[in-house]
Write a protein that holds these residues in place. Structure first.
Motif, PDB file in Angstrom:
ATOM      1  N   VAL A   1      12.791 -37.540  29.480  1.00 11.01           N
ATOM      2  CA  VAL A   1      11.333 -37.271  28.723  1.00 11.01           C
ATOM      3  C   VAL A   1      10.531 -36.259  29.530  1.00 11.01           C
ATOM      4  N   GLU A   2      10.219 -35.180  29.129  1.00 17.27           N
ATOM      5  CA  GLU A   2       9.471 -34.002  29.936  1.00 17.27           C
ATOM      6  C   GLU A   2       8.086 -33.849  29.076  1.00 17.27           C
TER       7      GLU A   2
ATOM      8  N   HIS B   1       5.574 -33.003  34.068  1.00 20.51           N
ATOM      9  CA  HIS B   1       6.119 -34.538  34.503  1.00 20.51           C
ATOM     10  C   HIS B   1       7.387 -34.873  33.632  1.00 20.51           C
ATOM     11  N   PHE B   2       8.180 -35.781  34.403  1.00 25.64           N
ATOM     12  CA  PHE B   2       9.350 -36.033  33.709  1.00 25.64           C
ATOM     13  C   PHE B   2       9.759 -37.533  34.259  1.00 25.64           C
ATOM     14  N   TYR B   3      10.383 -38.144  32.973  1.00 23.93           N
ATOM     15  CA  TYR B   3      10.804 -39.644  33.318  1.00 23.93           C
ATOM     16  C   TYR B   3      12.303 -40.013  32.634  1.00 23.93           C
ATOM     17  N   ARG B   4      13.034 -40.648  32.807  1.00 24.73           N
ATOM     18  CA  ARG B   4      14.378 -41.320  32.505  1.00 24.73           C
ATOM     19  C   ARG B   4      14.173 -42.625  31.767  1.00 24.73           C
ATOM     20  N   THR B   5      14.484 -42.734  30.434  1.00 21.32           N
ATOM     21  CA  THR B   5      14.286 -44.159  30.033  1.00 21.32           C
ATOM     22  C   THR B   5      15.571 -44.510  29.338  1.00 21.32           C
ATOM     23  N   HIS B   6      15.587 -45.763  28.872  1.00 24.78           N
ATOM     24  CA  HIS B   6      16.807 -46.349  28.437  1.00 24.78           C
ATOM     25  C   HIS B   6      16.324 -46.265  26.871  1.00 24.78           C
ATOM     26  N   LEU B   7      15.309 -46.146  26.251  1.00 19.65           N
ATOM     27  CA  LEU B   7      14.851 -45.811  25.275  1.00 19.65           C
ATOM     28  C   LEU B   7      15.617 -44.784  24.332  1.00 19.65           C
ATOM     29  N   THR B   8      15.579 -44.832  23.109  1.00 19.81           N
ATOM     30  CA  THR B   8      16.249 -43.611  22.290  1.00 19.81           C
ATOM     31  C   THR B   8      15.314 -42.488  22.331  1.00 19.81           C
ATOM     32  N   PRO B   9      15.697 -41.436  22.022  1.00 20.48           N
ATOM     33  CA  PRO B   9      14.605 -40.346  21.831  1.00 20.48           C
ATOM     34  C   PRO B   9      13.859 -40.934  20.745  1.00 20.48           C
ATOM     35  N   GLY B  10      14.359 -41.242  19.513  1.00 13.37           N
ATOM     36  CA  GLY B  10      13.356 -41.781  18.352  1.00 13.37           C
ATOM     37  C   GLY B  10      12.437 -42.831  18.690  1.00 13.37           C
ATOM     38  N   GLU B  11      12.693 -43.834  19.725  1.00 11.07           N
ATOM     39  CA  GLU B  11      11.949 -44.670  20.177  1.00 11.07           C
ATOM     40  C   GLU B  11      10.786 -44.385  21.075  1.00 11.07           C
ATOM     41  N   THR B  12      11.115 -43.134  21.896  1.00 12.83           N
ATOM     42  CA  THR B  12      10.582 -42.385  22.636  1.00 12.83           C
ATOM     43  C   THR B  12       9.249 -41.810  22.044  1.00 12.83           C
ATOM     44  N   MET B  13       9.466 -41.007  21.057  1.00 17.83           N
ATOM     45  CA  MET B  13       8.769 -40.315  20.134  1.00 17.83           C
ATOM     46  C   MET B  13       7.844 -41.127  19.233  1.00 17.83           C
TER      47      MET B  13
ATOM     48  N   THR C   1       8.899 -33.563  25.037  1.00 14.33           N
ATOM     49  CA  THR C   1      10.364 -33.199  24.824  1.00 14.33           C
ATOM     50  C   THR C   1      11.073 -34.482  25.125  1.00 14.33           C
ATOM     51  N   ALA C   2      11.974 -34.807  24.169  1.00  8.37           N
ATOM     52  CA  ALA C   2      12.798 -36.375  24.771  1.00  8.37           C
ATOM     53  C   ALA C   2      14.477 -35.829  24.294  1.00  8.37           C
ATOM     54  N   LYS C   3      15.098 -35.615  25.419  1.00  9.21           N
ATOM     55  CA  LYS C   3      16.520 -35.312  25.071  1.00  9.21           C
ATOM     56  C   LYS C   3      17.496 -36.440  25.415  1.00  9.21           C
ATOM     57  N   PRO C   4      18.446 -36.637  25.052  1.00  7.75           N
ATOM     58  CA  PRO C   4      19.410 -37.644  25.361  1.00  7.75           C
ATOM     59  C   PRO C   4      20.002 -37.073  26.476  1.00  7.75           C
ATOM     60  N   GLU C   5      20.709 -37.734  27.506  1.00  8.97           N
ATOM     61  CA  GLU C   5      21.152 -37.575  28.838  1.00  8.97           C
ATOM     62  C   GLU C   5      22.090 -38.545  29.349  1.00  8.97           C
ATOM     63  N   GLY C   6      23.280 -38.216  29.546  1.00  9.66           N
ATOM     64  CA  GLY C   6      24.111 -38.756  30.201  1.00  9.66           C
ATOM     65  C   GLY C   6      24.468 -40.160  29.241  1.00  9.66           C
TER      66      GLY C   6
END
Length: 103
Positions: free
Chosen positions: A66-67, A3-15, A55-60
């Motif tokens: 988020v995968e 599954h994957f998702y794109r969010t405006h949250l930072t990777p730290g907030e996502t984790m 995993t949460a990686k910055p993109e763009g």
């Protein structure tokens, strides 16, 4: 399943959100890194041991990719909970947005 998702949250907030959400499902973290986690535990009936890897990686520049990969085939209970986690991320990123069904 993957599954994957794109969010405006930072990777730290996502984790941080993932740590709280998956711990509430009685999954325990087996591997932790700066932008990835692996959880294992028993979910659902019949009780199955599941593995969830996130995993949460910055993109763009302003998105976080988020995968989440589970070791289950098809639409399992843990996969539905992964989708609930994505809704939780959406609510954190935009608390004023009202979710509604579109028919």
């Amino acid at each position: 399943m993957r599954h994957f998702y794109r969010t405006h949250l930072t990777p730290g907030e996502t984790m941080d959100a993932a740590d709280v959400f998956f711990a509430a499902l009685s999954l325990r973290a087996t591997t932790t890194a700066h932008r990835s986690r692996t959880w294992r535990g028993v979910v659902g009936a019949p009780e199955l041991t599941v593995t969830v890897r996130l995993t949460a990686k910055p993109e763009g520049g302003h998105y976080t990719f988020v995968e989440v990969v589970t070791d289950q085939m098809g639409e399992s209970r843990v996969d539905r909970n992964v989708k609930r986690f994505f809704v939780e991320l959406h609510r954190r990123a935009d608390p004023a947005h009202a979710l509604e069904a579109v028919y």
